[in-house]
Design a protein around this motif. Structure first.
Motif, PDB file in Angstrom:
ATOM      1  N   GLN A  91       0.836  -1.186   0.000  1.00 20.43           N
ATOM      2  CA  GLN A  91       0.000   0.000   0.000  1.00 20.43           C
ATOM      3  C   GLN A  91       0.877   1.244   0.000  1.00 20.43           C
ATOM      4  OE1 GLN A  91      -2.558   0.267   3.393  1.00 20.43           O
ATOM      5  NE2 GLN A  91      -3.511   2.155   2.717  1.00 20.43           N
ATOM      6  N   VAL A  92       0.586   2.155  -0.908  1.00 24.16           N
ATOM      7  CA  VAL A  92       1.346   3.393  -0.993  1.00 24.16           C
ATOM      8  C   VAL A  92       0.852   4.346   0.098  1.00 24.16           C
ATOM      9  CG1 VAL A  92       1.948   5.353  -2.432  1.00 24.16           C
ATOM     10  CG2 VAL A  92       1.657   3.083  -3.462  1.00 24.16           C
ATOM     11  N   GLN A  93       1.780   4.832   0.892  1.00 24.33           N
ATOM     12  CA  GLN A  93       1.376   5.632   2.044  1.00 24.33           C
ATOM     13  C   GLN A  93       2.440   6.651   2.401  1.00 24.33           C
ATOM     14  OE1 GLN A  93       0.623   3.199   5.490  1.00 24.33           O
ATOM     15  NE2 GLN A  93      -0.775   4.666   6.402  1.00 24.33           N
ATOM     16  N   LEU A  94       2.006   7.802   2.880  1.00 27.56           N
ATOM     17  CA  LEU A  94       2.889   8.837   3.404  1.00 27.56           C
ATOM     18  C   LEU A  94       2.411   9.184   4.806  1.00 27.56           C
ATOM     19  CD1 LEU A  94       3.073  11.191   0.278  1.00 27.56           C
ATOM     20  CD2 LEU A  94       4.807   9.554   1.034  1.00 27.56           C
ATOM     21  N   VAL A  95       3.332   9.182   5.763  1.00 22.81           N
ATOM     22  CA  VAL A  95       2.968   9.468   7.144  1.00 22.81           C
ATOM     23  C   VAL A  95       3.884  10.558   7.686  1.00 22.81           C
ATOM     24  CG1 VAL A  95       2.724   8.556   9.471  1.00 22.81           C
ATOM     25  CG2 VAL A  95       2.169   7.107   7.502  1.00 22.81           C
ATOM     26  N   GLU A  96       3.276  11.670   8.085  1.00 20.67           N
ATOM     27  CA  GLU A  96       4.035  12.806   8.608  1.00 20.67           C
ATOM     28  C   GLU A  96       4.127  12.766  10.125  1.00 20.67           C
ATOM     29  OE1 GLU A  96       1.285  14.627   5.315  1.00 20.67           O
ATOM     30  OE2 GLU A  96       1.159  13.129   6.917  1.00 20.67           O
ATOM     31  N   SER A  97       5.165  13.406  10.638  1.00 19.17           N
ATOM     32  CA  SER A  97       5.336  13.574  12.077  1.00 19.17           C
ATOM     33  C   SER A  97       6.207  14.795  12.320  1.00 19.17           C
ATOM     34  CB  SER A  97       5.971  12.332  12.705  1.00 19.17           C
ATOM     35  OG  SER A  97       7.270  12.130  12.188  1.00 19.17           O
ATOM     36  N   GLY A  98       6.273  15.217  13.587  1.00 19.32           N
ATOM     37  CA  GLY A  98       7.186  16.293  13.953  1.00 19.32           C
ATOM     38  C   GLY A  98       6.540  17.635  14.228  1.00 19.32           C
ATOM     39  N   GLY A  99       5.236  17.744  14.007  1.00 21.24           N
ATOM     40  CA  GLY A  99       4.579  19.010  14.283  1.00 21.24           C
ATOM     41  C   GLY A  99       4.489  19.277  15.784  1.00 21.24           C
ATOM     42  N   GLY A 100       4.081  20.485  16.122  1.00 18.99           N
ATOM     43  CA  GLY A 100       3.953  20.834  17.527  1.00 18.99           C
ATOM     44  C   GLY A 100       3.758  22.317  17.704  1.00 18.99           C
ATOM     45  N   VAL A 101       3.914  22.749  18.937  1.00 23.80           N
ATOM     46  CA  VAL A 101       3.776  24.160  19.285  1.00 23.80           C
ATOM     47  C   VAL A 101       5.156  24.713  19.610  1.00 23.80           C
ATOM     48  CG1 VAL A 101       2.715  25.826  20.838  1.00 23.80           C
ATOM     49  CG2 VAL A 101       1.477  23.737  20.214  1.00 23.80           C
ATOM     50  N   VAL A 102       5.493  25.842  19.024  1.00 21.87           N
ATOM     51  CA  VAL A 102       6.808  26.446  19.218  1.00 21.87           C
ATOM     52  C   VAL A 102       6.661  27.965  19.259  1.00 21.87           C
ATOM     53  CG1 VAL A 102       7.302  26.508  16.752  1.00 21.87           C
ATOM     54  CG2 VAL A 102       9.193  26.417  18.395  1.00 21.87           C
ATOM     55  N   GLN A 103       7.548  28.621  19.953  1.00 20.34           N
ATOM     56  CA  GLN A 103       7.519  30.083  19.997  1.00 20.34           C
ATOM     57  C   GLN A 103       8.156  30.665  18.736  1.00 20.34           C
ATOM     58  OE1 GLN A 103       9.385  31.276  23.712  1.00 20.34           O
ATOM     59  NE2 GLN A 103       7.383  31.370  24.720  1.00 20.34           N
ATOM     60  N   ALA A 104       7.768  31.865  18.405  1.00 23.13           N
ATOM     61  CA  ALA A 104       8.363  32.546  17.261  1.00 23.13           C
ATOM     62  C   ALA A 104       9.882  32.591  17.413  1.00 23.13           C
ATOM     63  CB  ALA A 104       7.798  33.957  17.149  1.00 23.13           C
ATOM     64  N   GLY A 105      10.566  32.323  16.304  1.00 21.42           N
ATOM     65  CA  GLY A 105      12.020  32.246  16.319  1.00 21.42           C
ATOM     66  C   GLY A 105      12.560  30.855  16.549  1.00 21.42           C
ATOM     67  N   GLY A 106      11.697  29.936  16.924  1.00 27.31           N
ATOM     68  CA  GLY A 106      12.116  28.563  17.187  1.00 27.31           C
ATOM     69  C   GLY A 106      12.207  27.720  15.931  1.00 27.31           C
ATOM     70  N   SER A 107      12.496  26.429  16.134  1.00 23.99           N
ATOM     71  CA  SER A 107      12.698  25.506  15.017  1.00 23.99           C
ATOM     72  C   SER A 107      11.897  24.231  15.227  1.00 23.99           C
ATOM     73  CB  SER A 107      14.179  25.132  14.887  1.00 23.99           C
ATOM     74  OG  SER A 107      14.971  26.271  14.617  1.00 23.99           O
ATOM     75  N   LEU A 108      11.529  23.623  14.120  1.00 19.57           N
ATOM     76  CA  LEU A 108      10.918  22.298  14.114  1.00 19.57           C
ATOM     77  C   LEU A 108      11.430  21.552  12.893  1.00 19.57           C
ATOM     78  CD1 LEU A 108       7.120  22.881  14.947  1.00 19.57           C
ATOM     79  CD2 LEU A 108       8.772  21.661  16.367  1.00 19.57           C
ATOM     80  N   ARG A 109      11.439  20.235  13.007  1.00 23.54           N
ATOM     81  CA  ARG A 109      11.799  19.401  11.863  1.00 23.54           C
ATOM     82  C   ARG A 109      10.648  18.438  11.620  1.00 23.54           C
ATOM     83  NH1 ARG A 109      17.002  18.263   9.537  1.00 23.54           N
ATOM     84  NH2 ARG A 109      16.964  16.441   8.184  1.00 23.54           N
ATOM     85  N   LEU A 110      10.052  18.535  10.456  1.00 22.54           N
ATOM     86  CA  LEU A 110       8.984  17.624  10.069  1.00 22.54           C
ATOM     87  C   LEU A 110       9.581  16.461   9.280  1.00 22.54           C
ATOM     88  CD1 LEU A 110       6.275  20.164   8.833  1.00 22.54           C
ATOM     89  CD2 LEU A 110       6.763  19.387  11.160  1.00 22.54           C
ATOM     90  N   SER A 111       8.980  15.300   9.436  1.00 24.11           N
ATOM     91  CA  SER A 111       9.446  14.133   8.709  1.00 24.11           C
ATOM     92  C   SER A 111       8.260  13.418   8.064  1.00 24.11           C
ATOM     93  CB  SER A 111      10.182  13.171   9.647  1.00 24.11           C
ATOM     94  OG  SER A 111      10.758  12.112   8.922  1.00 24.11           O
ATOM     95  N   CYS A 112       8.473  12.920   6.868  1.00 22.52           N
ATOM     96  CA  CYS A 112       7.460  12.165   6.137  1.00 22.52           C
ATOM     97  C   CYS A 112       8.088  10.836   5.733  1.00 22.52           C
ATOM     98  CB  CYS A 112       7.026  12.945   4.908  1.00 22.52           C
ATOM     99  SG  CYS A 112       5.974  12.052   3.750  1.00 22.52           S
TER     100      CYS A 112
END
Length: 116
Positions: free
Chosen positions: A1-22
Motif C-alpha cells: 500500500q502506498v502511504q505517506l505518514v508525517e510527524s514532527g509538528g507541535g507548538v513552538v515560539q516565534a524564532g524557534g525551530s521544528l523538523r517535520l518528517s514524512c
C-alpha cells in the motif's frame, strides 16, 4: 500500500525551530517528485517546498533561507527543517508524493503552531 505518514509538528515560539518528517512506503523511490504543502485555517493549501528529480528544489518565497527540504532515498524520508518560525507559518503541513501517470499521494498532515 502506498502511504505517506508525517510527524514532527507541535507548538513552538516565534524564532524557534521544528523538523517535520514524512515516511514513504513501500519506498520513496516510487515518487518522482515530493513536496511539503501547508494549509492555514480559512486558506487554500499552498506549496512550501518540493524536490523534483534527484536534487532540484523549489521554495515558496516566504520560507526561503528559513526552511530546508531533504529527501533521503535510503531512509525513505522527506524532511523539512524549519528555522526562525513565524506566527504566519502556523498551519497543517502535508507531505505529497507524485508518481508518473498516477494520482498524487497525500499524507494526513501534521499541525504546526507558532506562538508570538
Amino acid at each position: 500500500q502506498v502511504q505517506l505518514v508525517e510527524s514532527g509538528g507541535g507548538v513552538v515560539q516565534a524564532g524557534g525551530s521544528l523538523r517535520l518528517s514524512c515516511v514513504a512506503s513501500p519506498s520513496i523511490s516510487i515518487f518522482r517528485e515530493m513536496g511539503w504543502y501547508r494549509q492555514a485555517p480559512g486558506k487554500e493549501r499552498e506549496l512550501v517546498a518540493r524536490v523534483r528529480g534527484p536534487s532540484s528544489t523549489d521554495y515558496q518565497d516566504s520560507v526561503k533561507d528559513r526552511f530546508t527540504i531533504y529527501r533521503d532515498n535510503v531512509k525513505n524520508t522527506l524532511d523539512l527543517q524549519m528555522n526562525d518560525l513565524k506566527p504566519e507559518d502556523t498551519a497543517r503541513y502535508y507531505c505529497k508524493g507524485e508518481r508518473p501517470s498516477d494520482v498524487p499521494t497525500w499524507g494526513q498532515g501534521t499541525r504546526v503552531t507558532v506562538s508570538s
